[in-house]
Design a protein around this motif. Structure first.
Motif, PDB file in Angstrom:
ATOM      1  N   ARG A 135      11.782  -8.567 -47.640  1.00 62.01           N
ATOM      2  CA  ARG A 135      13.095  -9.193 -47.481  1.00 62.01           C
ATOM      3  C   ARG A 135      13.587  -9.157 -46.041  1.00 62.01           C
ATOM      4  O   ARG A 135      14.125 -10.137 -45.522  1.00 62.01           O
ATOM      5  N   GLN A 136      13.420  -8.008 -45.369  1.00 61.38           N
ATOM      6  CA  GLN A 136      13.927  -7.910 -44.006  1.00 61.38           C
ATOM      7  C   GLN A 136      13.189  -8.872 -43.079  1.00 61.38           C
ATOM      8  O   GLN A 136      13.794  -9.506 -42.215  1.00 61.38           O
ATOM      9  N   HIS A 137      11.890  -9.003 -43.268  1.00 57.49           N
ATOM     10  CA  HIS A 137      11.127  -9.953 -42.457  1.00 57.49           C
ATOM     11  C   HIS A 137      11.593 -11.382 -42.723  1.00 57.49           C
ATOM     12  O   HIS A 137      11.788 -12.172 -41.781  1.00 57.49           O
ATOM     13  N   ALA A 138      11.743 -11.733 -44.007  1.00 52.18           N
ATOM     14  CA  ALA A 138      12.204 -13.080 -44.336  1.00 52.18           C
ATOM     15  C   ALA A 138      13.594 -13.337 -43.754  1.00 52.18           C
ATOM     16  O   ALA A 138      13.878 -14.430 -43.241  1.00 52.18           O
ATOM     17  N   LEU A 139      14.446 -12.326 -43.806  1.00 51.65           N
ATOM     18  CA  LEU A 139      15.796 -12.464 -43.242  1.00 51.65           C
ATOM     19  C   LEU A 139      15.733 -12.617 -41.719  1.00 51.65           C
ATOM     20  O   LEU A 139      16.414 -13.478 -41.142  1.00 51.65           O
ATOM     21  N   ASN A 140      14.905 -11.798 -41.072  1.00 45.76           N
ATOM     22  CA  ASN A 140      14.789 -11.881 -39.622  1.00 45.76           C
ATOM     23  C   ASN A 140      14.244 -13.237 -39.170  1.00 45.76           C
ATOM     24  O   ASN A 140      14.794 -13.872 -38.265  1.00 45.76           O
ATOM     25  N   LEU A 141      13.129 -13.657 -39.780  1.00 45.78           N
ATOM     26  CA  LEU A 141      12.538 -14.936 -39.392  1.00 45.78           C
ATOM     27  C   LEU A 141      13.480 -16.096 -39.684  1.00 45.78           C
ATOM     28  O   LEU A 141      13.605 -17.030 -38.882  1.00 45.78           O
ATOM     29  N   GLY A 142      14.142 -16.036 -40.835  1.00 43.71           N
ATOM     30  CA  GLY A 142      15.090 -17.099 -41.158  1.00 43.71           C
ATOM     31  C   GLY A 142      16.246 -17.162 -40.179  1.00 43.71           C
ATOM     32  O   GLY A 142      16.696 -18.245 -39.793  1.00 43.71           O
ATOM     33  N   THR A 143      16.728 -16.005 -39.753  1.00 43.62           N
ATOM     34  CA  THR A 143      17.822 -15.969 -38.784  1.00 43.62           C
ATOM     35  C   THR A 143      17.382 -16.549 -37.446  1.00 43.62           C
ATOM     36  O   THR A 143      18.108 -17.326 -36.811  1.00 43.62           O
ATOM     37  N   ILE A 144      16.182 -16.184 -37.003  1.00 41.02           N
ATOM     38  CA  ILE A 144      15.667 -16.707 -35.733  1.00 41.02           C
ATOM     39  C   ILE A 144      15.491 -18.217 -35.793  1.00 41.02           C
ATOM     40  O   ILE A 144      15.846 -18.950 -34.856  1.00 41.02           O
ATOM     41  N   LEU A 145      14.944 -18.718 -36.893  1.00 43.96           N
ATOM     42  CA  LEU A 145      14.574 -20.132 -36.981  1.00 43.96           C
ATOM     43  C   LEU A 145      15.699 -21.035 -37.454  1.00 43.96           C
ATOM     44  O   LEU A 145      15.793 -22.191 -37.025  1.00 43.96           O
ATOM     45  N   ARG A 146      16.572 -20.515 -38.344  1.00 41.51           N
ATOM     46  CA  ARG A 146      17.578 -21.389 -38.961  1.00 41.51           C
ATOM     47  C   ARG A 146      19.007 -20.904 -38.797  1.00 41.51           C
ATOM     48  O   ARG A 146      19.943 -21.606 -39.169  1.00 41.51           O
ATOM     49  N   GLY A 147      19.192 -19.690 -38.295  1.00 40.03           N
ATOM     50  CA  GLY A 147      20.532 -19.132 -38.191  1.00 40.03           C
ATOM     51  C   GLY A 147      20.853 -18.230 -39.369  1.00 40.03           C
ATOM     52  O   GLY A 147      20.276 -18.360 -40.455  1.00 40.03           O
ATOM     53  N   ALA A 148      21.777 -17.305 -39.159  1.00 46.42           N
ATOM     54  CA  ALA A 148      22.088 -16.289 -40.162  1.00 46.42           C
ATOM     55  C   ALA A 148      22.611 -16.886 -41.467  1.00 46.42           C
ATOM     56  O   ALA A 148      22.390 -16.328 -42.547  1.00 46.42           O
ATOM     57  N   ASP A 149      23.286 -18.005 -41.409  1.00 43.58           N
ATOM     58  CA  ASP A 149      23.872 -18.575 -42.619  1.00 43.58           C
ATOM     59  C   ASP A 149      22.828 -19.175 -43.558  1.00 43.58           C
ATOM     60  O   ASP A 149      23.097 -19.339 -44.756  1.00 43.58           O
ATOM     61  N   ASN A 150      21.661 -19.527 -43.013  1.00 47.41           N
ATOM     62  CA  ASN A 150      20.607 -20.124 -43.837  1.00 47.41           C
ATOM     63  C   ASN A 150      19.311 -19.327 -43.744  1.00 47.41           C
ATOM     64  O   ASN A 150      18.214 -19.892 -43.828  1.00 47.41           O
ATOM     65  N   ALA A 151      19.433 -18.016 -43.575  1.00 47.43           N
ATOM     66  CA  ALA A 151      18.252 -17.203 -43.290  1.00 47.43           C
ATOM     67  C   ALA A 151      17.270 -17.182 -44.456  1.00 47.43           C
ATOM     68  O   ALA A 151      16.075 -17.454 -44.276  1.00 47.43           O
ATOM     69  N   LEU A 152      17.731 -16.854 -45.650  1.00 49.21           N
ATOM     70  CA  LEU A 152      16.845 -16.802 -46.814  1.00 49.21           C
ATOM     71  C   LEU A 152      16.824 -18.157 -47.515  1.00 49.21           C
ATOM     72  O   LEU A 152      17.885 -18.692 -47.851  1.00 49.21           O
TER      73      LEU A 152
END
Length: 427
Positions: A135-152
């Motif tokens: 989950r933390q990896h998916a959250l981190n990558l999503g935040t980097i690529l799409r922003g915190a609001d659309n991380a997962l």
């Protein structure tokens, strides 16, 4: 008091391979074919030699340990796995059967210093699937690529997502890796370019080794999936982030992941890890019934990553984390893989996806550790890294810590070589 072995090196409390472990691998010596063995202390026990001497039988109609992989043994099933493990423990334990210990000739033939053998790929990889279960990896990558609001992604809390990778490029620890070539398109560019990846990365994962297959068209439960898993390896799913960013929409990773995946040479059995089971985390969304677990399915396995630039005197540990942070277990991943009717085979390899803990020092990829290059890492020798450079060696290590003993995986190591040169492709 933990059980001990008459192999003295196996009794050190911080040794990876005590009698409680007995992981399976494949090795060869000069002038001899590859065959199966187990690690005990600083030695490799030749299972084929024990089989030929009549001290070990897996229970099948044919010998299985004179093979260049452990697939034939795994195919015999869980009763054979348990029987062989019990017999090996008896032969190697201090208070066990002295048949091997007291036979000087056989002991000299069957117990070999690990430094004197070449360790090979332990399994014939039937298929390789990489999941995205941290989950933390998916959250981190999503935040980097799409922003915190659309991380997962909206499906992530409901389904173990994954993709089918390349079994042909799964290699054993110590194999050098060529930097991949491919198309890259920076956000500011109007057209893609071609060349070596400039954002080469690691992914710290566990690989689950499937020891029993399933029937096409027949789904399996999480409990059945857990029983089908033979053991686990460390897995580095090398990733070219710049190639991935251009190619992955809409179908997902392709060339950015297909060039190499490195696994450790020893398969640590599920039986050796059973004492370290822990539950998956509380669910943020209820899982559908077919994914619900009958008991603890994760494992308390400490993990770390070290980086050593070419010419550096020592390596720097850049990450320390634990497999207990995964959101989905290997059993859930395997059950989901089969639910459509997909047949699973002996020797299938399932990657967990990158394992990252909640703190920055626990992230399992350079993409996270450097936050996509914005925060370069400082190495012990004074160098910095955002991504992997040619000549860098990356080493994964892992172990489960018991009372006075350690069930370890050894190392999963690879060094990056320059990309192949084809002048006719130059831009």
């Amino acid at each position: 008091m933990s059980a001990t072995s008459w192999v003295a090196s196996a009794n050190a409390p911080d040794h990876n391979f005590p009698v409680q472990n007995l992981p399976y691998g494949v090795f060869r010596t000069p002038g001899h074919d590859a065959r199966c063995g187990v690690a005990i202390g600083d030695l490799v026990l030749d299972l084929s030699a024990l089989e030929q001497a009549g001290l070990l039988g897996a229970g099948g109609s044919e010998p299985v340990f004179g093979q260049p992989n452990i697939n034939a043994f795994m195919a015999l099933g869980s009763e054979a796995w348990a029987r062989v493990r019990a017999r090996l423990t008896d032969l190697l334990a201090t208070a066990g059967d002295p048949a091997l210990r007291d036979d000087t000739t056989l002991r000299g033939r069957a117990l070999l210093p690990v430094d004197s053998v070449e360790l090979l790929l332990p399994i014939a990889v039937a298929g390789y699937t990489d999941f995205y279960a941290g989950r933390q990896h998916a959250l981190n990558l999503g935040t980097i690529l799409r922003g915190a609001d659309n991380a997962l992604p909206p499906n992530w809390l409901h389904i173990p997502t994954g993709y089918n990778g390349r079994a042909s490029t799964v290699v054993v620890s110590g194999t050098d890796i060529r930097r991949p070539l491919g198309q890259r398109k920076p956000p500011s560019a109007t057209m893609p370019t071609f060349g070596p990846s400039q954002r080469l990365d690691i992914e710290l994962e566990l690989g689950a080794v499937v020891g029993q297959g399933s029937t096409m068209g027949q789904p399996i439960t999480v409990a059945e999936a857990d029983a089908m898993i033979f053991g686990f390896v460390l897995l580095n799913d090398w990733s070219a982030r710049d190639i991935q960013a251009w190619e992955y929409q809409p179908l997902g990773p392709f060339q950015s992941k297909a060039f190499a995946s490195t696994i450790s040479p020893w398969v640590v059995t599920k039986a050796a890890l059973d004492a370290f089971r822990v539950p998956t985390p509380p669910r943020e969304q209820p899982l559908l019934p077919y994914l619900q677990e009958p008991g603890p399915m994760l494992f308390d396995i400490a993990l770390e990553v070290a980086m050593q630039p070419q010419g550096a005197a020592s390596s720097t540990t850049i990450s320390r984390t634990n497999a207990n942070t995964l959101y989905y277990s290997a059993a859930q991943q395997l059950a989901h893989h089969s639910v459509s009717g997909c047949r699973m085979d002996v020797g299938d390899l399932l990657g967990s996806g990158t394992i990252s803990g909640p703190d920055k020092g626990q992230y399992g990829s350079l993409m996270e550790l450097s936050w996509s290059g914005q925060q370069p890492l400082q190495l012990d020798g004074g160098q910095t890294r955002s991504f992997i450079e040619d000549g860098d060696t990356l080493t994964l290590r892992g172990w489960a810590q018991g009372d006075g003993y350690r069930v370890g995986f050894g190392e999963c190591r690879g060094t990056i070589l320059p990309a192949p040169v084809r002048p006719e492709w130059a831009q």
